[in-house]
Write a protein that holds these residues in place. Structure first.
Motif, PDB file in Angstrom:
ATOM      1  N   LYS A  73      13.756  -5.286 121.832  1.00  0.00           N
ATOM      2  CA  LYS A  73      14.374  -3.963 121.796  1.00  0.00           C
ATOM      3  C   LYS A  73      13.259  -2.989 122.153  1.00  0.00           C
ATOM      4  N   GLU A  74      13.506  -2.171 123.199  1.00  0.00           N
ATOM      5  CA  GLU A  74      12.474  -1.279 123.701  1.00  0.00           C
ATOM      6  C   GLU A  74      13.010   0.140 123.848  1.00  0.00           C
ATOM      7  N   VAL A  75      12.109   1.114 123.660  1.00  0.00           N
ATOM      8  CA  VAL A  75      12.458   2.511 123.879  1.00  0.00           C
ATOM      9  C   VAL A  75      11.719   2.974 125.140  1.00  0.00           C
ATOM     10  N   ILE A  76      12.412   3.741 125.962  1.00  0.00           N
ATOM     11  CA  ILE A  76      11.773   4.324 127.140  1.00  0.00           C
ATOM     12  C   ILE A  76      10.962   5.525 126.668  1.00  0.00           C
ATOM     13  N   GLU A  77       9.649   5.433 126.809  1.00  0.00           N
ATOM     14  CA  GLU A  77       8.752   6.493 126.336  1.00  0.00           C
ATOM     15  C   GLU A  77       8.457   7.536 127.405  1.00  0.00           C
ATOM     16  N   ALA A  78       8.415   7.110 128.665  1.00  0.00           N
ATOM     17  CA  ALA A  78       8.060   8.046 129.734  1.00  0.00           C
ATOM     18  C   ALA A  78       8.722   7.634 131.038  1.00  0.00           C
ATOM     19  N   ILE A  79       9.170   8.646 131.787  1.00  0.00           N
ATOM     20  CA  ILE A  79       9.694   8.449 133.138  1.00  0.00           C
ATOM     21  C   ILE A  79       9.120   9.583 133.979  1.00  0.00           C
ATOM     22  N   ASP A  80       8.454   9.224 135.082  1.00  0.00           N
ATOM     23  CA  ASP A  80       7.948  10.237 136.005  1.00  0.00           C
ATOM     24  C   ASP A  80       8.405   9.853 137.408  1.00  0.00           C
ATOM     25  N   PRO A  81       9.531  10.434 137.869  1.00  0.00           N
ATOM     26  CA  PRO A  81      10.050  10.077 139.188  1.00  0.00           C
ATOM     27  C   PRO A  81       9.077  10.418 140.319  1.00  0.00           C
ATOM     28  N   ASP A  82       8.258  11.456 140.164  1.00  0.00           N
ATOM     29  CA  ASP A  82       7.301  11.817 141.205  1.00  0.00           C
ATOM     30  C   ASP A  82       6.229  10.745 141.394  1.00  0.00           C
ATOM     31  N   LYS A  83       5.883  10.083 140.302  1.00  0.00           N
ATOM     32  CA  LYS A  83       4.860   9.025 140.359  1.00  0.00           C
ATOM     33  C   LYS A  83       5.488   7.631 140.320  1.00  0.00           C
ATOM     34  N   ASN A  84       6.838   7.555 140.283  1.00  0.00           N
ATOM     35  CA  ASN A  84       7.545   6.275 140.152  1.00  0.00           C
ATOM     36  C   ASN A  84       6.968   5.473 138.989  1.00  0.00           C
ATOM     37  N   LEU A  85       6.887   6.143 137.834  1.00  0.00           N
ATOM     38  CA  LEU A  85       6.284   5.576 136.640  1.00  0.00           C
ATOM     39  C   LEU A  85       7.318   5.463 135.522  1.00  0.00           C
ATOM     40  N   LEU A  86       7.232   4.365 134.785  1.00  0.00           N
ATOM     41  CA  LEU A  86       8.143   4.096 133.676  1.00  0.00           C
ATOM     42  C   LEU A  86       7.346   3.403 132.574  1.00  0.00           C
ATOM     43  N   THR A  87       7.497   3.869 131.325  1.00  0.00           N
ATOM     44  CA  THR A  87       6.812   3.238 130.192  1.00  0.00           C
ATOM     45  C   THR A  87       7.829   2.877 129.112  1.00  0.00           C
ATOM     46  N   ARG A  89       8.127   1.017 125.167  1.00  0.00           N
ATOM     47  CA  ARG A  89       7.413   0.554 123.971  1.00  0.00           C
ATOM     48  C   ARG A  89       8.341  -0.400 123.242  1.00  0.00           C
ATOM     49  N   VAL A  90       7.833  -1.570 122.894  1.00  0.00           N
ATOM     50  CA  VAL A  90       8.623  -2.577 122.196  1.00  0.00           C
ATOM     51  C   VAL A  90       8.760  -2.158 120.733  1.00  0.00           C
ATOM     52  N   LEU A  91      10.007  -2.138 120.259  1.00  0.00           N
ATOM     53  CA  LEU A  91      10.306  -1.765 118.879  1.00  0.00           C
ATOM     54  C   LEU A  91      10.519  -2.990 117.985  1.00  0.00           C
ATOM     55  N   GLU A  92      11.260  -3.962 118.523  1.00  0.00           N
ATOM     56  CA  GLU A  92      11.639  -5.159 117.753  1.00  0.00           C
ATOM     57  C   GLU A  92      11.714  -6.338 118.703  1.00  0.00           C
ATOM     58  N   GLY A  93      11.779  -7.533 118.127  1.00  0.00           N
ATOM     59  CA  GLY A  93      11.983  -8.732 118.927  1.00  0.00           C
ATOM     60  C   GLY A  93      10.846  -9.723 118.803  1.00  0.00           C
ATOM     61  N   ASP A  94      10.896 -10.738 119.658  1.00  0.00           N
ATOM     62  CA  ASP A  94       9.953 -11.852 119.586  1.00  0.00           C
ATOM     63  C   ASP A  94       8.493 -11.424 119.730  1.00  0.00           C
ATOM     64  N   LEU A  95       8.214 -10.451 120.585  1.00  0.00           N
ATOM     65  CA  LEU A  95       6.829 -10.005 120.775  1.00  0.00           C
ATOM     66  C   LEU A  95       6.225  -9.452 119.488  1.00  0.00           C
ATOM     67  N   MET A  96       7.057  -8.856 118.649  1.00  0.00           N
ATOM     68  CA  MET A  96       6.550  -8.239 117.420  1.00  0.00           C
ATOM     69  C   MET A  96       6.171  -9.283 116.358  1.00  0.00           C
ATOM     70  N   GLU A  97       6.435 -10.567 116.646  1.00  0.00           N
ATOM     71  CA  GLU A  97       5.969 -11.635 115.755  1.00  0.00           C
ATOM     72  C   GLU A  97       4.476 -11.890 115.974  1.00  0.00           C
ATOM     73  N   GLU A  98       3.948 -11.448 117.160  1.00  0.00           N
ATOM     74  CA  GLU A  98       2.537 -11.667 117.478  1.00  0.00           C
ATOM     75  C   GLU A  98       1.748 -10.368 117.646  1.00  0.00           C
ATOM     76  N   TYR A  99       2.467  -9.285 117.914  1.00  0.00           N
ATOM     77  CA  TYR A  99       1.782  -8.022 118.209  1.00  0.00           C
ATOM     78  C   TYR A  99       2.239  -6.915 117.259  1.00  0.00           C
ATOM     79  N   LYS A 100       1.285  -6.108 116.843  1.00  0.00           N
ATOM     80  CA  LYS A 100       1.573  -4.944 116.006  1.00  0.00           C
ATOM     81  C   LYS A 100       2.201  -3.847 116.875  1.00  0.00           C
ATOM     82  N   SER A 101       1.692  -3.724 118.117  1.00  0.00           N
ATOM     83  CA  SER A 101       2.257  -2.765 119.063  1.00  0.00           C
ATOM     84  C   SER A 101       2.182  -3.361 120.466  1.00  0.00           C
ATOM     85  N   PHE A 102       3.144  -2.958 121.311  1.00  0.00           N
ATOM     86  CA  PHE A 102       3.188  -3.487 122.676  1.00  0.00           C
ATOM     87  C   PHE A 102       3.855  -2.451 123.569  1.00  0.00           C
TER      88      PHE A 102
END
Length: 157
Positions: A73-87, A89-102
């Motif tokens: 489960k991820e939240v979109i933190e940033a979108i910059d269409p001029d730079k074609n950038l998307l960020t 952040r993982v909130l929940e799920g399998d990755l959070m079993e190994e990582y504090k933040s991702f």
């Protein structure tokens, strides 16, 4: 004071034929179509809260990593269409079993020769403990998905 070996960043560049705008649009506004282009890697992307293409939107991913079905489960933190950038952040799920933040950032830039683009994936993370590997296999998954999407976006009609 020693810096923690638990935090890290991995990144890679993927050469693609699609335009930066096409590729960025696929991840920003149509991630729910990704499973059509790479069903062996992405099973689905569902809207949990918000609207496609908006900061603050929460999405649920179903994907295959290292041969296993996973969820995120991820939240979109940033979108910059001029730079074609998307960020994301993982909130929940399998990755959070190994990582504090991702956090995953995708930025797509035109190649200097004007032929195609470079999709740059950056993954910033904090591991829960020393025994956890850096997410190189996850970075490779992003490369493989990028190639599948690029093939889909640039195939003749």
């Amino acid at each position: 004071m020693k810096t923690s070996a638990l935090t890290g960043k991995v990144k890679t560049d993927v050469e693609i034929k699609a335009s930066p705008e096409q590729f960025h649009d696929m991840f920003t506004n149509k991630p729910h179509h990704l499973h059509h282009t790479c069903k062996d890697k992405v099973q689905g992307c569902d809207l949990h809260e918000g609207e496609w293409g908006n900061v603050g939107t929460i999405v649920n991913w179903s994907y295959v990593h290292d041969g296993k079905a996973k969820k995120a489960k991820e939240v979109i933190e940033a979108i910059d269409p001029d730079k074609n950038l998307l960020t994301f952040r993982v909130l929940e799920g399998d990755l959070m079993e190994e990582y504090k933040s991702f956090r995953i950032t995708l930025q797509v830039s035109p190649k200097s020769d004007g032929n195609g683009s470079i999709a740059q994936w950056t993954m910033e993370y904090e591991k829960l403990h020393e025994g956890i590997n850096h997410p190189e296999t996850l970075l490779q998954l992003a490369v493989d998905i990028s190639k599948d999407i690029d093939a889909h976006l640039t195939k003749p009609n």
